[in-house]
Design an enzyme around this catalytic site. Sequence first.
Site, PDB file in Angstrom:
ATOM      1  N   VAL B  17     -13.832   7.114  -3.871  1.00 45.96           N
ATOM      2  CA  VAL B  17     -12.660   7.383  -2.622  1.00 45.96           C
ATOM      3  C   VAL B  17     -12.049   8.410  -3.269  1.00 45.96           C
ATOM      4  O   VAL B  17     -11.570   9.547  -2.750  1.00 45.96           O
ATOM      5  CB  VAL B  17     -12.140   6.080  -2.372  1.00 45.96           C
ATOM      6  N   LYS B 107      -8.013  -3.632   0.950  1.00 48.55           N
ATOM      7  CA  LYS B 107      -7.943  -4.729   1.879  1.00 48.55           C
ATOM      8  C   LYS B 107      -7.618  -6.004   1.205  1.00 48.55           C
ATOM      9  O   LYS B 107      -7.020  -6.925   1.779  1.00 48.55           O
ATOM     10  CB  LYS B 107      -9.245  -4.638   2.659  1.00 48.55           C
ATOM     11  N   GLU B 131      -5.126   2.679   6.943  1.00 46.19           N
ATOM     12  CA  GLU B 131      -6.344   2.663   7.863  1.00 46.19           C
ATOM     13  C   GLU B 131      -7.729   2.642   7.103  1.00 46.19           C
ATOM     14  O   GLU B 131      -8.660   1.960   7.750  1.00 46.19           O
ATOM     15  CB  GLU B 131      -6.341   4.274   8.515  1.00 46.19           C
ATOM     16  N   LYS B 207     -10.586  -8.302   6.057  1.00 47.21           N
ATOM     17  CA  LYS B 207     -10.433  -7.370   6.974  1.00 47.21           C
ATOM     18  C   LYS B 207      -9.986  -8.248   8.356  1.00 47.21           C
ATOM     19  O   LYS B 207      -9.173  -7.800   8.959  1.00 47.21           O
ATOM     20  CB  LYS B 207     -11.783  -6.858   7.324  1.00 47.21           C
TER      21      LYS B 207
END
Lengths: 433, 433
Positions: B17, B107, B131, B207
């Site tokens: 990422v 998360k 997000e 989540k």
Amino acid sequence: MMRTRPLKVALLGCGVVGSEVARIMTTHADDLAARIGAPVELAGVAVRRPSRVREGIDPALVTTDATALVKRGDIDVVVEVIGGIEPARTLITTAFEHGASVVSANKALLAQDGAALHAAAGEHGKDLYYEAAVAGAIPLIRPLRESLAGDKINRVMGIVNGTTNFILDKMDSTGAGYQEALDEATALGYAEADPTADVEGFDAAAKAAILAGIAFHTRVRLDDVYREGMTEVTAADFASAKEMGCTIKLLAICERAADGGSVTARVHPAMIPLTHPLASVRGAYNAVFVESDAAGQLMFYGPGAGGAPTASAVLGDLVAVCRNRLSGATGPGESAYAALTVSPMGDVVTRYHISLDVADKPGVLAQVATVFAEHGVSIDTVRQQGRQDGGGEASLVVVTHRASDASLTGTVEALRKLDTVRGVASIMRVEGE
Amino acid sequence: MMRTRPLKVALLGCGVVGSEVARIMTTHADDLAARIGAPVELAGVAVRRPSRVREGIDPALVTTDATALVKRGDIDVVVEVIGGIEPARTLITTAFEHGASVVSANKALLAQDGAALHAAAGEHGKDLYYEAAVAGAIPLIRPLRESLAGDKINRVMGIVNGTTNFILDKMDSTGAGYQEALDEATALGYAEADPTADVEGFDAAAKAAILAGIAFHTRVRLDDVYREGMTEVTAADFASAKEMGCTIKLLAICERAADGGSVTARVHPAMIPLTHPLASVRGAYNAVFVESDAAGQLMFYGPGAGGAPTASAVLGDLVAVCRNRLSGATGPGESAYAALTVSPMGDVVTRYHISLDVADKPGVLAQVATVFAEHGVSIDTVRQQGRQDGGGEASLVVVTHRASDASLTGTVEALRKLDTVRGVASIMRVEGE
């Protein structure tokens, strides 16, 4: 930390959406106050017919003088749910001049005069939010403007009109013709007495202009959007679509050209594969499929119209605008920095499904194929079948590879001039492959 | 109006990422500057192994001392894509203390310590955006927090783990067993060498905790989430689902109780009707279905993982946080004002599909039905079939009406004690009807 002086909201219009906005503001007052950080108060409601009973709204708040309401000077946010161009446009600019921010659900106005309204908002340092103008309750404008702000959107393809999706879904599932499906939509309240704005694609075109502008950071005017309605879609087209493993949807498609330097926006019926997420959008639901460089393929699905869903979108905006006011900030304004060229329909590149009525004799296929070749349109598959009715006619179904709309138009014009081509039964674009 | 002094971004972590975030920051620098109103500059990249070649990143920016980087004092935004609890947690709170806002994709950390991190952000007047922590690229947290801010969410039901959706989709479409489908997922890179976090539902549970907190304005801890993995789902379960017109998905479900006073959050495999929009979510895609009072039914669909999609979500947050910094504002913080009770799994009310192996003799059905009745669980349908293997056994498939999980658990315990019940082959919840 709760501020006690309430933020004052003026509501312009109290029809299906407006009355629902007022209702939620009352029933969810505590929730809204907690989310905003201050209470919100309905300070006035402008209507055309004050005599109508409006349940739950203090009659003392009701006025027919919308202009005086937006000029009061103590209004924090004007919620415009009148629709149409005037008086909505003047009321909105007047609201900015008198210190208010604006939440609007007015797609026609935003599509036609979005740039001017954004400029007016910017000039006065106020917010203009309009999530409800496209795809009703579906959070779409905010994700495009904000969540994907660091990404590059290449295509937005959506079912943005619930009436036409209801009709097409009915035709698909029952084999009904257009008129029969329209009649049912009218009887059930999904279509208006005059369905022109929906079935001719005007409503979808306004939404396409707004979406294209936001997706590509470029001003896209309503006139820039190619528009073709769905009144000529037939049961035979659905039969053809099924043979292709497709269904037919009225799509609003906003695309960046492969070279990145221009964009197009269009509304027309199209075949899409049954495996595409948009194919399974049923009834009056809306959905918008977004393709971007980094995020890949996203879809946003939900009710595209209706009082409560539209009010939900209005209230989301209202919360954001109120929070901005409390912090002295403004949200993102118009973003048109990319200033890309908006290309005409002729530049759009896609695939086509063409049904021709032809003479049932040798050599016709060769003639037809030659015309396609001369116009640079490459054929993917062709299927020829006798009509079985002894009339000496056959049908020829041609599916092309990707070609420009201009090339296809030229091809069809030339085909019509062939003696052996009795008629062009249908031309349908094939999308989403 | 463009500010020329750039906003400085510190990147913590430069794996799949992080390297994509750095790449987009470079390749889309002009776009980002236009959207933010000021240029953004990569001011430092903290990594564990500086020797690895990182294409396109100035080696002078690379450091192993993440703490020193976040303490520099000139950093506007810290992007945390390390993952895990420590050192991420300490680095984030240190960043707030030294004046930076934070964008995180973490998360596990948000689910475990979201409240404390939000408190730290609030104390220092800084933003905490995340997000990317739920459903990768899908804009979800922002729509829930902002677009639906004026609405009341009653249920969030989602496919939030791509690995398990890939496996279940494969089992559904090919008839493969769990192990075979997992092996394929591993071979294709959809499952990690140790797939525990995915297949046992830990990832989805984190989540679910985050989503429930945002949807219900209530703190929901990871421990509050009931969790059941999908390793025991069999090809036979899929056959049963097909008979019901269903498929099986691993769902994260966050629900408001009918009386509105409490909420539940859970992760488990469940049957859902093929007509439900979530049923058609294929492969490693994620989708989250949201039901609210006003907006009705919404669905958000897209890639749930991957470097570029996750980076897209991170960059959307980065733009928002940078805009907030320029205007001196902060976005919405934690919203926990509703402070609802989080009820245990026993309070969850749903339907159940139960397969029993029973003795193939008269009176068994009556015995079984009596046990259900004694526990207040009403039977919708029951289907009895001999095993055809001459072993004197039959199978009994019971589908219940809605009942609490506690009642169902009591029923199953009592069934196991019956001499005529040889075994409980499977219990599967039925959702989305």
